[in-house]
Design a protein around this motif. Structure first.
Motif, mmCIF file in Angstrom:
data_model
loop_
_atom_site.group_PDB
_atom_site.id
_atom_site.type_symbol
_atom_site.label_atom_id
_atom_site.label_comp_id
_atom_site.label_asym_id
_atom_site.label_seq_id
_atom_site.Cartn_x
_atom_site.Cartn_y
_atom_site.Cartn_z
ATOM 1 N N ALA A 294 63.494 -28.253 -3.459
ATOM 2 C CA ALA A 294 63.628 -27.576 -4.754
ATOM 3 C C ALA A 294 64.257 -28.505 -5.789
ATOM 4 O O ALA A 294 63.950 -28.421 -6.976
ATOM 5 N N GLY A 295 65.111 -29.381 -5.317
ATOM 6 C CA GLY A 295 65.790 -30.303 -6.233
ATOM 7 C C GLY A 295 65.103 -31.643 -6.396
ATOM 8 O O GLY A 295 65.695 -32.574 -6.948
ATOM 9 N N ILE B 224 71.022 -26.786 -9.445
ATOM 10 C CA ILE B 224 69.812 -26.227 -8.830
ATOM 11 C C ILE B 224 69.969 -26.110 -7.320
ATOM 12 O O ILE B 224 69.428 -25.189 -6.697
ATOM 13 N N ASN B 225 70.735 -27.015 -6.707
ATOM 14 C CA ASN B 225 70.949 -26.937 -5.265
ATOM 15 C C ASN B 225 72.038 -25.940 -4.886
ATOM 16 O O ASN B 225 72.088 -25.471 -3.754
ATOM 17 N N PRO C 69 69.452 -22.282 -5.472
ATOM 18 C CA PRO C 69 68.002 -22.492 -5.594
ATOM 19 C C PRO C 69 67.259 -21.164 -5.697
ATOM 20 O O PRO C 69 67.658 -20.171 -5.093
ATOM 21 N N SER D 35 59.242 -22.535 -9.797
ATOM 22 C CA SER D 35 58.969 -23.956 -9.570
ATOM 23 C C SER D 35 60.203 -24.762 -9.949
ATOM 24 O O SER D 35 61.070 -24.288 -10.697
ATOM 25 N N ALA D 36 60.286 -25.996 -9.433
ATOM 26 C CA ALA D 36 61.425 -26.858 -9.742
ATOM 27 C C ALA D 36 61.519 -27.121 -11.240
ATOM 28 O O ALA D 36 62.614 -27.134 -11.819
ATOM 29 N N THR E 265 62.507 -32.669 -8.295
ATOM 30 C CA THR E 265 62.291 -33.071 -9.689
ATOM 31 C C THR E 265 63.597 -33.477 -10.372
ATOM 32 O O THR E 265 63.673 -34.555 -10.969
ATOM 33 N N GLN F 67 62.927 -24.060 -13.035
ATOM 34 C CA GLN F 67 64.372 -23.963 -12.798
ATOM 35 C C GLN F 67 65.125 -25.005 -13.611
ATOM 36 O O GLN F 67 66.191 -24.726 -14.173
#
Length: 309
Positions: A169-170, A244-245, A248, A253-254, A172, A257
């Motif tokens: 997820a992180g 973001i981490n 999440p 989408s990354a 990007t 977010q």
């Protein structure tokens, strides 16, 4: 135009670049774990907002004990073992490839800045594929002390929560942090070495090349400047990656977010913790270049490609 001259690195040479990069990054990031814990708390925990490194460390120790400063050491050490090895190895690989592609020494010198930028960015992209899942685990362990009992438990919990989607997820924002970081690290370091070489006479340059201690001192000094550049260029991405981490959202989408968190955090929030991180990054980068050169020399690895004018 003169023919471009580049060494023909062997598989053994690249393995030595990987080993030197892996060792220097594991040691440097591992030793910086306490500072990274405090920096992450400043970025994601409102109770730590605006604190200095020293005050933040005291707060962590007072509330959770001194062992809390080593939270995330496992994923940090293992993640940067692979990331560091790949980053330094791939930088040498892509720089050689780029120099060969321009066709002449003069053209390589003229285009050295885009060569450094492209090589650093490509090397970091490859390295981040290995780093991302472990960085996600580290940040979750640091930002939520009740999340898991160590690296393996944390990694498995994230995997159960959403598999690759959560673990990456992180990715990007990691690229948004690490690619500018690598560009600052390598580009500024190359620029500093070139500046020093141009400012010195031939005799002094020769004396430095013949002295291991002088070479390592120059490497350390250029690395400190490169570390400051890397910190400033990569800090917005570092802040968003921590956020973001921490929370999440598998349904987004990354990129979505990332945009949402950037708006929510605001300009001032994006730069929260920059002072603390600059000190940390200057130490990280300078120690990495210092150890990388020393380990390469000990392993008998060839020198990297120089394309200074």
């Amino acid at each position: 135009m003169s023919e471009v001259k580049v060494p023909n690195f062997s598989v053994s040479d690249y393995s030595k670049f990987f080993s030197a990069g892996a060792i220097c990054c594991t040691l440097s990031h591992g030793l910086m774990t306490p500072l990274d814990v405090v920096k992450t708390r400043v970025q994601v925990d409102d109770a730590f907002k605006g604190m200095s490194l020293v005050r933040g460390a005291k707060q962590v120790i007072a509330k959770e004990g001194s062992s809390a400063l080593l939270t995330g050491f496992g994923p940090t050490a293992i993640g940067y073992l692979f990331q560091g090895g790949l980053k330094f190895e791939m930088y040498e690989y892509f720089k050689r490839l780029s120099v060969l592609s321009v066709g002449s020494h003069e053209e390589a010198v003229r285009k050295r800045t885009p060569i450094y930028l492209t090589s650093a960015a490509c090397a970091e992209f490859v390295a981040d594929i290995a780093l991302c899942p472990l960085e996600a685990t580290r940040i979750r362990l640091v930002s939520d002390k009740n999340f898991a009992n160590g690296m393996v438990d944390g990694f498995l919990k994230l995997t159960r929560q959403g598999g690759l989607r959560v673990l990456y997820a992180g990715f990007t924002p990691l690229l948004a942090k690490q690619v500018p970081y690598a560009i600052g690290q390598f580009e500024v370091n190359e620029f500093c070495h070139e500046l020093v070489n141009k400012s010195l006479g031939e005799e002094k340059r020769k004396a430095i090349r013949q002295s291991k201690s002088a070479e390592l001192s120059l490497t350390l000094g250029c690395g400190i400047v490169a570390g400051v550049g890397a910190a400033v260029l990569s800090h917005p991405g570092d802040t968003l990656l921590s956020k973001i981490n921490k929370n999440p959202d598998p349904t987004r989408s990354a990129s979505a977010q990332l945009i949402h968190l950037a708006k929510e955090t605001g300009f001032r929030g994006i730069w929260s913790g920059l002072g603390a991180r600059t000190w940390m990054t200057a130490g990280l980068v300078s120690s990495q270049f210092f150890m990388y050169k020393a380990i390469k020399d000990a392993l008998g690895a060839p020198a990297g490609i120089e394309i200074h004018g």
